[in-house]
Scaffold this motif. Structure first.
Motif, PDB file in Angstrom:
ATOM      1  N   ARG A 220       0.853  -1.183   0.000  1.00  0.00           N
ATOM      2  CA  ARG A 220       0.000   0.000   0.000  1.00  0.00           C
ATOM      3  C   ARG A 220       0.891   1.234   0.000  1.00  0.00           C
ATOM      4  O   ARG A 220       1.831   1.311   0.781  1.00  0.00           O
ATOM      5  CB  ARG A 220      -0.923   0.013   1.218  1.00  0.00           C
ATOM      6  N   GLN A 257       1.549  -7.704   4.398  1.00  0.00           N
ATOM      7  CA  GLN A 257       1.161  -6.321   4.162  1.00  0.00           C
ATOM      8  C   GLN A 257       2.388  -5.420   4.300  1.00  0.00           C
ATOM      9  O   GLN A 257       3.152  -5.535   5.257  1.00  0.00           O
ATOM     10  CB  GLN A 257       0.095  -5.852   5.161  1.00  0.00           C
ATOM     11  N   THR A 259       3.513  -1.180   3.805  1.00  0.00           N
ATOM     12  CA  THR A 259       3.095   0.191   3.527  1.00  0.00           C
ATOM     13  C   THR A 259       4.317   1.014   3.132  1.00  0.00           C
ATOM     14  O   THR A 259       5.375   0.921   3.772  1.00  0.00           O
ATOM     15  CB  THR A 259       2.410   0.843   4.739  1.00  0.00           C
ATOM     16  N   SER A 261       5.276   5.007   2.339  1.00  0.00           N
ATOM     17  CA  SER A 261       4.791   6.389   2.399  1.00  0.00           C
ATOM     18  C   SER A 261       5.939   7.356   2.158  1.00  0.00           C
ATOM     19  O   SER A 261       7.070   7.125   2.597  1.00  0.00           O
ATOM     20  CB  SER A 261       4.133   6.685   3.744  1.00  0.00           C
TER      21      SER A 261
END
Length: 330
Positions: A220, A257, A259, A261
């Motif tokens: 993500r 998962q 992430t 950013s």
């Protein structure tokens, strides 16, 4: 073992000085006990106890003063054993007198020189590495890629004119060659991120996240829309650190998962790149060449790289880039 040797050497120096002073004081005490300078002859028990107490106090004071005087050397030895040029900036406070202060000052100067020389050599090595990656990617695209494309066209022509079942077998070979060509193109893109040069950092990171999103891992991404203009060197470092972090996650973490950013932090003087996964974590594992390369790249732009456990579970890679700190390199 090296730390133990240094500690033994320091203790040996301490005890040599201490025992020398103790021998002198003890000799003087012995003269008082057996010579004509005693308080009384023979020595009374109370006088011996008093003199023994004085001796003990003298020895304790001598030991304390020596320990205090050698404390800067103790700190110097500890720093020499733990200093890491990939984490620059640690310096000893200059304390002590005469030779000890000069020794600490010289050590700090040596660290300044070593960090500067390492930064320069690392910049040259990484620059050469990027140039070699670009050359290999270009050759894969121009030479191998074009050759395989020609093979595909020839296989298509053969398949169109060949009778069954030969035609079906040729089409299977054609599919295998096409998969190989796609893999070569993927490798070339990883060696030389053309999307970074053509579309910018945000698009390159989005493409990278999509590349690492597989059937078992979901990446993500969150990328600020109002990122400031960054230099090419800074953008390349951010991209390579993200690439290496995602590669390590895919190979070693067992995460499901991830992430990614990229944000512009208040008071808007920092760019933060954060990659966090829910895998098994680093668990005190030694840093390999990949993480070492990440630290080298961070030093090129004056950035701070932190790698450690993520909140809850997994691993977090955090790169904090101060704006306006990009350093030019030859």
């Amino acid at each position: 073992m090296g730390a133990m040797v240094d500690e033994n050497q320091r203790l040996s120096l301490f005890w040599r000085i201490f025992l020398l002073n103790a021998a002198v004081v003890t000799a003087a005490f012995g003269l008082l006990m057996v010579g004509p300078f005693t308080v009384s002859t023979p020595v009374l028990l109370t006088e011996a106890m008093i003199l023994s107490g004085v001796l003990a106090v003298m020895l304790a004071a001598n030991a304390g003063l020596l320990r205090l005087g050698l404390a800067p050397l103790d700190r110097l030895a500890h720093t020499m054993n733990t200093v890491d040029l990939l984490r620059p900036g640690h310096r000893l406070t200059v304390t002590g007198r005469n030779g000890i202060a000069d020794l600490i000052r010289s050590f700090n100067t040596m660290l300044d020189r070593l960090e500067a020389e390492r930064a320069t050599s690392a910049a040259r090595a990484l620059s050469a590495q990027e140039a070699e990656r670009q050359r290999i990617a270009q050759e894969l695209h121009d030479e191998v890629g074009q050759t395989l494309t020609a093979v595909l066209l020839e296989l298509k022509r053969v398949a169109d004119h060949a009778p069954e079942p030969v035609s079906g077998e040729v089409r299977q070979v054609q599919e295998t060659v096409r998969n190989g060509l796609d893999e070569i193109r993927r490798i070339a893109r990883r060696l030389r991120p053309g999307v970074l040069e053509e579309l910018g950092l945000a698009s390159a990171l989005k493409s990278l996240a999509g590349e690492f999103s597989t059937a078992g891992v979901t990446v993500r991404r969150t990328i600020d829309a109002d990122l400031p203009g960054l230099g090419k060197e800074t953008e390349l470092v951010l991209y390579r650190v993200a690439q290496e972090a995602l590669t390590n996650t895919a190979r070693h973490s067992g995460a499901r998962q991830v992430t990614l950013s990229l944000s512009h932090q208040s008071p808007r003087t920092l760019i933060e790149l954060r990659i966090r996964d829910d895998g098994r974590g680093i668990a005190g594992a030694p840093e390999g060449a990949g993480i070492g390369g990440m630290r080298e790249r961070a030093l090129l732009i004056g950035a701070d790289l932190t790698i450690g456990p993520a909140p809850g579970r997994g691993t977090e890679v955090l790169l904090r880039v101060p704006l306006g700190e990009e350093k030019p390199h030859d």
